[in-house]
Scaffold this active site. Sequence first.
Site, short mmCIF file in Angstrom:
data_model
loop_
_atom_site.label_atom_id
_atom_site.label_comp_id
_atom_site.label_asym_id
_atom_site.label_seq_id
_atom_site.Cartn_x
_atom_site.Cartn_y
_atom_site.Cartn_z
N GLU A 1 0.71 -1.19 0.04
CA GLU A 1 0.04 -0.13 0.34
C GLU A 1 1.08 1.08 -0.25
O GLU A 1 0.25 2.08 -0.60
CB GLU A 1 -1.30 0.08 1.07
CG GLU A 1 -1.99 1.17 0.90
CD GLU A 1 -2.70 0.79 -0.24
OE1 GLU A 1 -2.68 2.74 -0.68
OE2 GLU A 1 -4.16 -0.09 -0.21
N GLU B 1 1.32 6.60 -7.27
CA GLU B 1 0.44 7.13 -7.22
C GLU B 1 0.95 8.71 -8.00
O GLU B 1 1.04 9.20 -8.57
CB GLU B 1 -1.00 6.83 -6.81
CG GLU B 1 -1.70 5.42 -7.09
CD GLU B 1 -2.91 5.59 -6.14
OE1 GLU B 1 -2.82 6.35 -5.18
OE2 GLU B 1 -3.69 4.41 -6.40
#
Length: 115
Positions: free
Chosen positions: A60, A67
């Site tokens: 994560e 991102e």
Amino acid sequence: LLHSFRYAFAGVAHALRTQRNMKTHAAISLVVIVTAVALRASPTEWAVLFVTIGLVWQSELMNTALEAVVDKASPELHPLARVAKDCAAGAVVISAITAVCVGTVIFGPKLLALL
């Protein structure tokens, strides 16, 4: 060295503050730890659970970092930016599925024994 740790923990804190999925992973991690205590997990089971939790958190965090980099490098929509983001999200999904499998193997027999 201390600055490096401060930056690293700042990254974890940022992800926990800003990423809904990271909050979900944290909550599930807490449930897993409480369940392991309640079911008296063995030292080996604890080790596997900690490695698995770490895998999910690492995935994560890497997804969040990727991102951010992609958004900075390609603020406009681009097919390759989408591929990068989708693959990073896929890594999180694979690690989460792996975690569910590990939890099933470790907790399943213990929970069935309680029935």
